[in-house]
Structures are given as C-alpha cells and as structure tokens.
Design an enzyme around this catalytic site. Structure first.
Site, PDB file in Angstrom:
ATOM      1  N   GLY A 257       0.779  -1.243   0.000  1.00 48.61           N
ATOM      2  CA  GLY A 257       0.000   0.000   0.000  1.00 48.61           C
ATOM      3  C   GLY A 257       0.803   1.281   0.000  1.00 48.61           C
ATOM      4  O   GLY A 257       0.338   2.308  -0.474  1.00 48.61           O
TER       5      GLY A 257
ATOM      6  N   THR B 253      -1.552  -3.688  12.848  1.00 54.42           N
ATOM      7  CA  THR B 253      -0.394  -3.912  11.984  1.00 54.42           C
ATOM      8  C   THR B 253       0.756  -2.986  12.364  1.00 54.42           C
ATOM      9  O   THR B 253       1.892  -3.440  12.565  1.00 54.42           O
ATOM     10  CB  THR B 253      -0.764  -3.663  10.500  1.00 54.42           C
ATOM     11  OG1 THR B 253      -1.919  -4.437  10.176  1.00 54.42           O
ATOM     12  CG2 THR B 253       0.386  -4.022   9.584  1.00 54.42           C
TER      13      THR B 253
ATOM     14  N   ASP C   6      -5.706   1.558  10.465  1.00 54.20           N
ATOM     15  CA  ASP C   6      -7.134   1.289  10.713  1.00 54.20           C
ATOM     16  C   ASP C   6      -7.295   0.812  12.160  1.00 54.20           C
ATOM     17  O   ASP C   6      -7.421   1.634  13.067  1.00 54.20           O
ATOM     18  CB  ASP C   6      -7.597   0.254   9.684  1.00 54.20           C
ATOM     19  CG  ASP C   6      -9.073  -0.071   9.760  1.00 54.20           C
ATOM     20  OD1 ASP C   6      -9.832   0.677  10.401  1.00 54.20           O
ATOM     21  OD2 ASP C   6      -9.494  -1.088   9.154  1.00 54.20           O
TER      22      ASP C   6
HETATM   23  P1  IMP Z   1      -4.833  -2.346  10.631  1.00 48.90           P
HETATM   24  O1  IMP Z   1      -3.914  -3.389  11.175  1.00 48.90           O
HETATM   25  O2  IMP Z   1      -6.273  -2.676  10.905  1.00 48.90           O
HETATM   26  O3  IMP Z   1      -4.479  -0.949  11.090  1.00 48.90           O
HETATM   27  O4  IMP Z   1      -4.755  -2.455   9.064  1.00 48.90           O
HETATM   28  C1  IMP Z   1      -3.893  -1.721   8.316  1.00 48.90           C
HETATM   29  C2  IMP Z   1      -3.860  -2.262   6.899  1.00 48.90           C
HETATM   30  O5  IMP Z   1      -5.166  -2.598   6.415  1.00 48.90           O
HETATM   31  C3  IMP Z   1      -3.334  -1.184   5.983  1.00 48.90           C
HETATM   32  O6  IMP Z   1      -1.960  -1.331   5.771  1.00 48.90           O
HETATM   33  C4  IMP Z   1      -4.121  -1.410   4.709  1.00 48.90           C
HETATM   34  O7  IMP Z   1      -3.387  -2.268   3.854  1.00 48.90           O
HETATM   35  C5  IMP Z   1      -5.391  -2.114   5.130  1.00 48.90           C
HETATM   36  N1  IMP Z   1      -6.534  -1.179   5.154  1.00 48.90           N
HETATM   37  C6  IMP Z   1      -7.194  -0.693   6.227  1.00 48.90           C
HETATM   38  N2  IMP Z   1      -8.180   0.167   5.885  1.00 48.90           N
HETATM   39  C7  IMP Z   1      -8.145   0.226   4.541  1.00 48.90           C
HETATM   40  C8  IMP Z   1      -8.892   0.977   3.568  1.00 48.90           C
HETATM   41  O8  IMP Z   1      -9.804   1.764   3.856  1.00 48.90           O
HETATM   42  N3  IMP Z   1      -8.541   0.772   2.267  1.00 48.90           N
HETATM   43  C9  IMP Z   1      -7.530  -0.049   1.889  1.00 48.90           C
HETATM   44  N4  IMP Z   1      -6.794  -0.753   2.756  1.00 48.90           N
HETATM   45  C10 IMP Z   1      -7.099  -0.622   4.073  1.00 48.90           C
END
Ligand code: IMP
Ligand code: MG
Length: 172
Positions: free
Chosen positions: A41, A104, A100
């Site tokens: 991303g 991660t 999000d």
């Molecule tokens: P987290 O561990 O939930 O914070 O997820 C982070 C990862 O989820 C990011 O690196 C993105 O690859 C993916 N992600 C989270 N939200 C979105 C979105 O709205 N669009 C695209 N990818 C997302």
C-alpha cells in the site's frame, strides 16, 4: 457493483505530502534516517514522500500479511518480507498507507524496536480512527478520516484500484 467517489484529490494529496516532507526534513537533521515502507500500500506515498524530504536518507521495504482480500482485518500478522538494511542504531520512519485498527503498525513498531533501532516513528498518509483497537502514536499523519473503505494512491480493494491518482471511497 461498486461505486467510487473522490474523497481526497491528487492535488490535495501532493500539498499534504510536501508539508509532511518539510516537517520530517526539519525533525531529522543530522540523524540516520531510513524510510521503511510497508508493502504494497505504501509504494506510491513512499515515492512522493521520499522526494519531499530534503535530507540524505535510505529506503527499504517490508511486507506483512494480515488482511487477505476483504475489508476487515484478520487480526493475525505475519511478516512475508523482512527489511534488508541493518536497522541497528538507525532512525526508522515506518511509512504506511493507512492505519485502521492499529494492529499492523503497532506490531511493526515493536518488531523494529526489538531490532535495536535508534528510534522508531510512524508516518501514515491516512489515520482512520473509527475501528482503532490498538493505541498507537502516529507521529506524522496526512489525513484523519473517521470511517469508510478507501482506495487509490496505493490503497487497494482486493489488489485493485491502487493506480487511481485520487483517494476515493468505495461503496457497494
Ligand atoms: P490495521 O492493522 O487494521 O491498522 O490495518 C492496516 C492495513 O489494512 C493497511 O496497511 C491497509 O493495507 C489495510 N486497510 C485498512 N483500511 C483500509 C482501507 O480503507 N482501504 C484499503 N486498505 C485498508
Ligand atoms: Mg492493503
């Protein structure tokens, strides 16, 4: 069928990236900066951000698997490509497209810290706060968004739409 609507246009993104680059340039004078991008991303953001920073720096990438092809986090994280530079005593700036739940980037921050980095900070183009589960300090955040699934400027849905120049919301 899905519908795309522009949320942040390309010009607004570029202005923000320039601003982040200036800030980082000011903060990392006489440091040992490594931009460490989270694949896939971050690849477009990384390319623009690196050029907005007026300092000697090095670039590396890592990759983790956590999301699969859906729009919600699976919760478990696994590193599928490790960084290749030696991180010991380096000033690491993790470059992420979007935070999000925070799971991660918190996992990555701890991973980097455990490799004896000199410092670890986080730069995320988008800070999406609605579903945050893990508290994590984002030192450099481009845009704060409350909710929604975003694509474009590197962000994907099922590996598609990364090449859109604007950041768009995707609705069924
Ligand atoms: P987290 O561990 O939930 O914070 O997820 C982070 C990862 O989820 C990011 O690196 C993105 O690859 C993916 N992600 C989270 N939200 C979105 C979105 O709205 N669009 C695209 N990818 C997302
Ligand atoms: Mg993704």
């Amino acid at each position: 069928m899905t519908r795309k609507k522009i949320l942040i246009d390309a010009q607004t993104i570029q202005r923000k990236v320039t601003e982040l680059g200036r800030q980082i340039t000011g903060d990392y004078q006489d440091r040992s900066l490594v931009l460490l991008g989270v694949l896939n991303g971050s690849f477009i953001f990384m390319a623009d951000l690196a050029r907005a920073i007026d300092l000697p720096l090095e670039v590396d990438f890592l990759r983790v698997a956590s999301y699969g092809n859906s729009t919600s986090s699976s919760g478990s994280i696994r590193m599928t490509k490790a960084p290749e530079l030696n991180l010991k005593d380096r000033d690491i700036l993790l470059v992420e497209d979007i935070v999000d739940t925070g799971t991660t980037i918190a996992w990555l921050r701890d991973y980097i810290a455990s490799h004896e980095a000199g410092s670890v900070r986080i730069c995320a183009l988008i800070d999406k706060q609605e579903r945050r589960q893990t508290e994590v300090e984002i030192h450099y955040a481009g845009f704060t968004v409350e909710e929604g699934f975003l694509v474009g400027y590197g962000l994907d849905y099922a590996e598609k739409h990364r090449n859109l120049p604007d950041i768009c919301t995707l609705t069924p």
